[in-house]
Design a protein around this motif. Structure first.
Motif, PDB file in Angstrom:
ATOM      1  N   ASN A 105      -9.318   7.699 -11.088  1.00 20.06           N
ATOM      2  CA  ASN A 105      -9.397   6.875  -9.524  1.00 20.06           C
ATOM      3  C   ASN A 105      -9.781   8.017  -8.590  1.00 20.06           C
ATOM      4  N   PRO A 125      -3.304   3.559 -14.549  1.00 19.26           N
ATOM      5  CA  PRO A 125      -3.396   2.099 -15.131  1.00 19.26           C
ATOM      6  C   PRO A 125      -4.577   2.158 -15.734  1.00 19.26           C
ATOM      7  N   TYR A 126      -5.308   3.578 -15.715  1.00 21.15           N
ATOM      8  CA  TYR A 126      -7.028   2.786 -16.552  1.00 21.15           C
ATOM      9  C   TYR A 126      -7.523   3.309 -18.629  1.00 21.15           C
ATOM     10  N   VAL A 179      -4.228  11.583 -12.100  1.00 20.21           N
ATOM     11  CA  VAL A 179      -4.656  10.430 -12.905  1.00 20.21           C
ATOM     12  C   VAL A 179      -5.082  11.037 -14.355  1.00 20.21           C
ATOM     13  N   TYR A 235       0.542  15.452  -9.489  1.00 23.25           N
ATOM     14  CA  TYR A 235       0.957  14.282  -9.267  1.00 23.25           C
ATOM     15  C   TYR A 235      -1.353  14.670 -10.122  1.00 23.25           C
ATOM     16  N   GLY A 240       4.072  -3.276  -9.400  1.00 27.62           N
ATOM     17  CA  GLY A 240       2.563  -2.699  -9.839  1.00 27.62           C
ATOM     18  C   GLY A 240       3.553  -1.309  -9.905  1.00 27.62           C
ATOM     19  N   SER A 241       2.180  -0.413  -9.934  1.00 31.95           N
ATOM     20  CA  SER A 241       2.338   0.938 -11.095  1.00 31.95           C
ATOM     21  C   SER A 241       2.837   1.201  -8.882  1.00 31.95           C
ATOM     22  N   GLN A 242       1.678   1.187  -8.100  1.00 35.62           N
ATOM     23  CA  GLN A 242       2.121   1.640  -6.452  1.00 35.62           C
ATOM     24  C   GLN A 242       3.778   1.402  -6.224  1.00 35.62           C
ATOM     25  N   SER A 272       0.930   0.735 -15.935  1.00 34.67           N
ATOM     26  CA  SER A 272       0.723  -0.702 -15.075  1.00 34.67           C
ATOM     27  C   SER A 272       0.208  -1.938 -15.880  1.00 34.67           C
ATOM     28  N   ASP A 327      -0.515   8.981 -13.873  1.00 39.46           N
ATOM     29  CA  ASP A 327      -0.296   7.922 -12.862  1.00 39.46           C
ATOM     30  C   ASP A 327      -2.008   7.027 -14.495  1.00 39.46           C
ATOM     31  N   LEU A 366       4.724   4.730  -7.215  1.00 38.73           N
ATOM     32  CA  LEU A 366       4.545   6.128  -6.205  1.00 38.73           C
ATOM     33  C   LEU A 366       5.280   6.051  -5.361  1.00 38.73           C
ATOM     34  N   TYR A 416      -6.289   9.810  -6.162  1.00 37.53           N
ATOM     35  CA  TYR A 416      -6.135   8.184  -6.038  1.00 37.53           C
ATOM     36  C   TYR A 416      -5.199   8.307  -3.915  1.00 37.53           C
ATOM     37  N   ARG A 438       1.419  -7.967 -10.691  1.00 36.13           N
ATOM     38  CA  ARG A 438       2.050  -6.993  -9.983  1.00 36.13           C
ATOM     39  C   ARG A 438       3.474  -6.720 -10.421  1.00 36.13           C
ATOM     40  N   SER A 447      -1.981  -4.193 -14.481  1.00 36.89           N
ATOM     41  CA  SER A 447      -3.237  -4.873 -13.282  1.00 36.89           C
ATOM     42  C   SER A 447      -4.480  -4.938 -13.702  1.00 36.89           C
ATOM     43  N   LYS A 448      -4.331  -3.763 -14.145  1.00 41.21           N
ATOM     44  CA  LYS A 448      -5.701  -2.970 -15.431  1.00 41.21           C
ATOM     45  C   LYS A 448      -5.764  -4.103 -16.579  1.00 41.21           C
TER      46      LYS A 448
HETATM   47  C1  PLP Z   1      -4.724   5.508 -10.438  1.00 43.78           C
HETATM   48  C2  PLP Z   1      -3.981   4.401  -9.893  1.00 43.78           C
HETATM   49  N1  PLP Z   1      -2.945   4.548  -9.634  1.00 43.78           N
HETATM   50  C3  PLP Z   1      -2.011   2.982  -9.203  1.00 43.78           C
HETATM   51  C4  PLP Z   1      -2.577   2.311  -8.866  1.00 43.78           C
HETATM   52  C5  PLP Z   1      -1.744   0.901  -7.812  1.00 43.78           C
HETATM   53  O1  PLP Z   1      -1.776  -0.042  -9.060  1.00 43.78           O
HETATM   54  P1  PLP Z   1      -0.614  -1.287  -9.253  1.00 43.78           P
HETATM   55  O2  PLP Z   1      -0.334  -1.440  -7.969  1.00 43.78           O
HETATM   56  O3  PLP Z   1      -1.576  -3.094  -8.940  1.00 43.78           O
HETATM   57  O4  PLP Z   1      -0.807  -1.488 -10.827  1.00 43.78           O
HETATM   58  C6  PLP Z   1      -4.596   2.426  -8.508  1.00 43.78           C
HETATM   59  C7  PLP Z   1      -5.498   0.562  -8.032  1.00 43.78           C
HETATM   60  O5  PLP Z   1      -6.326   0.715  -8.462  1.00 43.78           O
HETATM   61  C8  PLP Z   1      -4.613   3.390  -8.994  1.00 43.78           C
HETATM   62  O6  PLP Z   1      -6.251   3.197  -9.274  1.00 43.78           O
END
Ligand code: PLP
Length: 392
Positions: A167, A197-198, A162, A160, A99-101, A224, A195, A104, A125, A234, A226-227
């Motif tokens: 978000n 993800p969207y 987005v 940092y 995941g991109s989490q 990511s 970052d 981070l 975020y 993950r 994820s979306k």
């Molecule tokens: C801005 C941002 N970065 C990172 C994430 C983490 O995403 P993931 O770990 O699912 O790739 C999220 C998840 O909502 C997010 O909103």
């Protein structure tokens, strides 16, 4: 038994969003709190077919330990996709993350010391604040105007942001501002963590090219699946800056070592499923178009409900992509954190905006984040009507 915990645990907080999500699991609560992608958008059948193919043709490799960098064909696919615009990405720059989490967290682990200044948008975020906080940085609010963070003097260990459909604010930074920030980051020799993800979840037109396009040697880019596919896989990635400077090579090596120490590698079964999916005729563009159309309809339903129901003085902007509305109520009139129990009692939930602010200044108490992707358009109408009754 008492356990002596590391000092850094004092800086770890559970996410306000997760705590709220627990409450909203109560039956009858229409939740606009969690940023959960619509489950109807998951390509379950295609993933099932890909999973069967992986297990029947590469089962042993898919269940064996693998390299920390990630699967070469997946890294190559990511590099090709990101290189479709003006940004040139080589597969050697791509590190697959859980995941991109995790990206981070690795940024924090590798780049931050106690007291390191980190520029963050206000709001930003929450998960990034949580990931960085244990490493002890000092968050600095990034001054902004209506177009986004201001590209004036940038002096911090890193910044940092987005840029696309943020978000929580939903804001998308325009091309000119992106170029100015990238230029200023280069001039100030300051790394920027972008970052994104969207970025694929746009409604009418794609967002401008990533900042990394304009400062490829300066930007650490996080992406990511994820979306795009499903968050439970993950699978995310870091694109390290381009170039062969010793500093860039050292950064790459340290990300790799930090990830190795953290989880050895991202589940290789999931990586292989994604590669199989992407290389076996799954129409990713058609899939994304379906997700965009679904989210656009939900966004429109929420925009209509907000206009219809919210009391005078509440303001918001129409998000052009992503998953969130950011609503500001009349200052001094409503504290959204204090109102939350009342809202949950009334069968509706949101995230109070104060959770998304870092730093010492008091966070505005009159803001909230509303997700439009989890509820159906009809449920959104009802949820916003319930919310409006709690805001008078
Ligand atoms: C801005 C941002 N970065 C990172 C994430 C983490 O995403 P993931 O770990 O699912 O790739 C999220 C998840 O909502 C997010 O909103």
């Amino acid at each position: 038994m008492t356990f002596t915990l590391a000092q850094r645990t004092q800086r770890m907080n559970s996410s306000a969003i997760r705590e709220i999500l627990k409450v909203t699991e109560r039956p009858g609560v229409l939740s606009m709190a969690g940023g959960l992608p619509a489950p109807e958008s998951f390509p379950i059948e295609a993933i099932q077919v890909a999973c069967d193919q992986v297990l029947s043709t590469q089962g042993a490799a898919a269940l064996q330990y693998a390299t920390t960098e990630g699967l070469p064909p997946l890294r190559e696919w990511i590099a090709r996709r990101l290189s479709q615009g003006g940004w040139r990405v080589d597969a050697s720059q791509v590190l697959i993350t859980t995941g991109s989490q995790q990206g981070l967290d690795l940024v924090g682990k590798v780049m931050l010391d106690e007291g390191s200044p980190v520029l963050v948008e206000q709001p930003t975020y929450l998960g990034a604040l949580q990931a960085f906080a244990p490493y002890g940085p000092v968050f600095q609010p990034w001054a902004a105007d209506a177009l986004g963070p201001l590209p004036k003097t940038l002096s911090a260990r890193l910044a940092y942001l987005v840029p696309s459909f943020q978000n929580p604010s939903g804001h998308c930074i325009g091309d000119a501002r992106r170029r100015e920030i990238a230029l200023q980051a280069e001039r100030s020799n300051m790394p920027v963590v972008e970052d994104n993800p969207y970025g694929e979840l746009w409604f009418d037109q794609p967002p401008p090219p990533p900042l990394a396009t304009h400062a490829p040697e300066q930007v650490i880019y996080l992406g990511s699946f994820s979306k795009v596919l499903a968050p439970g896989l993950r699978v995310g990635y870091i694109v390290t800056p381009s170039g062969d400077h010793p500093g860039t090579q050292a950064l790459r090596a340290k990300f790799l070592q930090a990830k190795q120490a953290s989880d050895l590698h991202t589940p290789v079964l999931n990586q292989r499923i994604i590669v199989q999916l992407l290389e076996s005729g799954f129409d990713l563009e058609a899939h994304l178009d379906t997700v965009r159309a679904r989210y656009r309809a939900q966004r429109d339903a929420m925009a209509a409900a907000l206009s219809r129901c919210l009391p005078p003085g509440c303001t918001w902007q129409l998000p052009q992509g992503g998953m969130f509305f950011w609503v500001t109520c009349r200052p001094g009139h409503i504290d959204t954190l204090q109102r939350l129990p009342l809202a949950v009692e009334a069968g509706v939930a949101y995230v109070p905006g104060a959770s998304f602010y870092a730093g010492h200044a008091p966070a505005p108490a009159n803001t909230m984040r509303l997700s439009f992707v989890t509820l159906s358009p009809a449920q959104i109408g009802e949820a916003v009507a319930r919310l409006a009754r709690c805001l008078v």
